[in-house]
Design an enzyme around this catalytic site. Structure first.
Site, PDB file in Angstrom:
ATOM      1  N   SER A   1     107.277   7.805  45.435  1.00 23.35           N
ATOM      2  CA  SER A   1     107.050   8.632  44.126  1.00 23.35           C
ATOM      3  C   SER A   1     106.930  10.231  44.331  1.00 23.35           C
ATOM      4  O   SER A   1     107.125  10.529  45.707  1.00 23.35           O
ATOM      5  CB  SER A   1     105.668   8.285  43.617  1.00 23.35           C
ATOM      6  OG  SER A   1     104.666   8.829  44.320  1.00 23.35           O
TER       7      SER A   1
ATOM      8  N   ASP B   1     110.873   6.768  42.747  1.00 24.69           N
ATOM      9  CA  ASP B   1     110.382   6.418  41.814  1.00 24.69           C
ATOM     10  C   ASP B   1     109.883   7.579  40.800  1.00 24.69           C
ATOM     11  O   ASP B   1     109.340   8.290  41.450  1.00 24.69           O
ATOM     12  CB  ASP B   1     109.106   5.295  42.198  1.00 24.69           C
ATOM     13  CG  ASP B   1     108.518   4.719  41.243  1.00 24.69           C
ATOM     14  OD1 ASP B   1     109.176   4.407  40.227  1.00 24.69           O
ATOM     15  OD2 ASP B   1     107.104   4.555  41.613  1.00 24.69           O
TER      16      ASP B   1
ATOM     17  N   HIS C   1     107.718  -2.029  35.390  1.00 20.03           N
ATOM     18  CA  HIS C   1     106.849  -1.251  35.849  1.00 20.03           C
ATOM     19  C   HIS C   1     105.567  -1.806  35.743  1.00 20.03           C
ATOM     20  O   HIS C   1     105.151  -2.327  34.662  1.00 20.03           O
ATOM     21  CB  HIS C   1     107.072   0.272  35.601  1.00 20.03           C
ATOM     22  CG  HIS C   1     108.288   0.888  35.968  1.00 20.03           C
ATOM     23  ND1 HIS C   1     108.190   2.031  36.882  1.00 20.03           N
ATOM     24  CD2 HIS C   1     109.663   0.503  35.983  1.00 20.03           C
ATOM     25  CE1 HIS C   1     109.259   2.399  37.289  1.00 20.03           C
ATOM     26  NE2 HIS C   1     110.207   1.463  36.719  1.00 20.03           N
TER      27      HIS C   1
ATOM     28  N   SER D   1     101.341  -4.479  38.820  1.00 20.28           N
ATOM     29  CA  SER D   1     100.163  -4.744  39.812  1.00 20.28           C
ATOM     30  C   SER D   1      99.035  -5.037  38.778  1.00 20.28           C
ATOM     31  O   SER D   1      98.664  -4.496  37.666  1.00 20.28           O
ATOM     32  CB  SER D   1      99.623  -3.519  40.670  1.00 20.28           C
ATOM     33  OG  SER D   1     100.436  -3.098  41.622  1.00 20.28           O
TER      34      SER D   1
ATOM     35  N   ASN E   1     107.816  -3.460  40.200  1.00 16.91           N
ATOM     36  CA  ASN E   1     107.306  -2.427  40.995  1.00 16.91           C
ATOM     37  C   ASN E   1     105.815  -2.610  41.268  1.00 16.91           C
ATOM     38  O   ASN E   1     104.865  -3.068  40.397  1.00 16.91           O
ATOM     39  CB  ASN E   1     107.321  -1.137  40.159  1.00 16.91           C
ATOM     40  CG  ASN E   1     108.596  -0.381  40.253  1.00 16.91           C
ATOM     41  OD1 ASN E   1     109.523  -1.043  40.254  1.00 16.91           O
ATOM     42  ND2 ASN E   1     108.628   0.825  39.773  1.00 16.91           N
ATOM     43  N   ILE E   2     105.215  -2.481  42.465  1.00 17.90           N
ATOM     44  CA  ILE E   2     104.008  -2.664  42.792  1.00 17.90           C
ATOM     45  C   ILE E   2     103.295  -1.360  43.743  1.00 17.90           C
ATOM     46  O   ILE E   2     104.110  -1.276  44.678  1.00 17.90           O
ATOM     47  CB  ILE E   2     103.766  -3.957  43.690  1.00 17.90           C
ATOM     48  CG1 ILE E   2     104.268  -5.254  43.010  1.00 17.90           C
ATOM     49  CG2 ILE E   2     102.401  -4.029  44.388  1.00 17.90           C
ATOM     50  CD1 ILE E   2     103.438  -5.681  41.872  1.00 17.90           C
TER      51      ILE E   2
END
Length: 286
Positions: free
Chosen positions: A49, A81, A207, A210, A229-230
Site C-alpha cells: 500500500s 495497492d 477488495h 478480510s 485482497n487480504i
C-alpha cells in the site's frame, strides 16, 4: 519467479479460481506470503500500500519482494495497492513493480477515466499490468478511508464504458465489501457481480475480503472474482501472536523468536485463504 499481474490473473480468469493478493510492509510478512505460496504450489500477488511504501521505503520493500520472488518456485507479482499519489505510482514503476493499481474512484467517471488512461498508457510502455477501481468501497484501511455514506456500488454500464475507454487489465468493483474490520455482517450484491463479470469477461478484483465468510468468498469466486485482497486478517494474526507470545514468554527479547512465531501465525491464515480461493496447486499443473 517474478511475473506480471495479468500473467497470473489471465490464467485464473480462464480456469475459474482466485489468486490471493496479500499486503506486506516488512520482511517477515513477505516471507510468510511467499513461503505459503511455495508450500501450496500457488501463484500469489504481494501487495504494497502507499502507507507501507512510505513506512518501509518503496525501493527497500520492492527489493525484498523482488529478491524472494525471483528465487521462488511459483509465480509472484509485486503490486502497488490503492495507488493515488502520482509520485508513488511513478516510483513503483521505476522500482520494478510488475502491477500497479490506480485508484481514481473518488473522481467523477469522466475524470476517473482520463486519469486512469494516463496511467495505463505509461505502464503499457514497460509491460506493467494495471488495476483500477470503479465505485467506492467503504471502510478504513491504511491510507484509504471511505465513509458508509460515501460508499457506492459499481454501476455495470459504467464498468463497461470505463474498461473500454481505459484498457485496464483488471477491475476492482464495489459490491458491499469494506476495508478494515467489519462492524456487522456484510451483505454482498452477487447479482451485480454476476452481471459485471458476464459483460466484461475480465479478471475482477474483490477488495475488503478480510472477515468475509467462506461461503461468500467461494460464491464470489464462482461468479468470477479472480483477485482477492487480504490485509486485515494478516495484521490481526500478527498482532494476536505477538501479544500472546510475549505474555507467555516474558523473558524473551530476541526479535527473531517473537517475529518467527508471528510468521507461523500469518502463514496459517494465508494458506487457509489460498485453499479457500482455489489457487492451491495452480502454479505448476500437470
Amino acid at each position: 519467479m517474478l511475473v506480471s499481474g495479468i500473467e497470473i490473473l489471465a490464467k485464473a480468469n480462464i480456469d475459474g479460481y482466485a489468486v490471493g493478493a496479500f499486503n506486506t510492509s516488512n520482511l517477515e510478512i513477505t516471507q510468510a506470503i511467499i513461503e505459503s505460496a511455495e508450500e501450496l504450489n500457488a501463484p500469489v500477488i504481494v501487495q504494497v500500500s502507499e502507507g507501507a511504501f512510505n513506512y518501509a521505503g518503496g525501493k527497500n520493500i520492492a527489493n525484498i519482494v523482488k529478491t524472494m520472488a525471483r528465487d521462488a518456485s511459483v509465480p509472484v507479482a509485486l503490486h502497488l495497492d490503492h495507488g493515488r499519489d502520482f509520485g508513488i505510482l511513478m516510483r513503483s514503476i521505476r522500482y520494478g513493480f510488475t502491477s500497479i493499481m490506480y485508484d481514481g474512484s473518488k473522481y467523477p467517471l469522466p475524470e476517473n477515466i482520463e486519469r486512469t488512461k494516463r496511467i495505463v498508457d505509461m505502464a503499457r510502455a514497460v509491460n506493467i499490468s494495471v488495476e483500477a477501481e470503479l465505485g467506492k468501497i467503504g471502510g478504513t484501511e491504511d491510507n484509504v478511508s471511505v465513509s458508509e455514506k460515501e460508499a457506492m456500488y459499481t454501476d455495470p454500464d459504467e464498468a463497461v464504458e470505463f474498461v473500454k475507454e481505459t484498457g485496464v487489465d483488471y477491475l476492482a468493483i464495489a459490491i458491499g465489501t469494506a476495508h478494515g474490520p467489519y462492524k456487522g455482517v456484510p451483505h454482498l450484491d452477487f447479482e451485480r457481480l454476476k452481471e459485471i463479470k458476464s459483460r466484461l469477461g475480465m479478471p475482477i478484483v474483490l477488495h475488503g475480503a478480510s472477515g468475509l465468510s467462506e461461503e461468500d468468498i467461494k460464491k464470489a469466486v464462482k461468479l468470477g472474482v479472480n483477485k482477492i485482497n487480504i490485509d486485515t486478517d494478516i495484521r490481526q494474526a500478527f498482532a494476536a501472536s505477538v501479544r500472546a507470545y510475549l505474555d507467555e514468554n516474558k523473558d524473551v527479547y530476541d526479535p527473531r523468536s517473537i517475529l518467527g512465531n508471528a510468521k507461523k501465525a500469518m502463514k496459517d491464515v494465508i494458506k487457509k485463504k489460498m485453499i479457500m480461493f482455489g489457487s492451491d496447486n495452480r502454479a505448476k499443473e500437470g
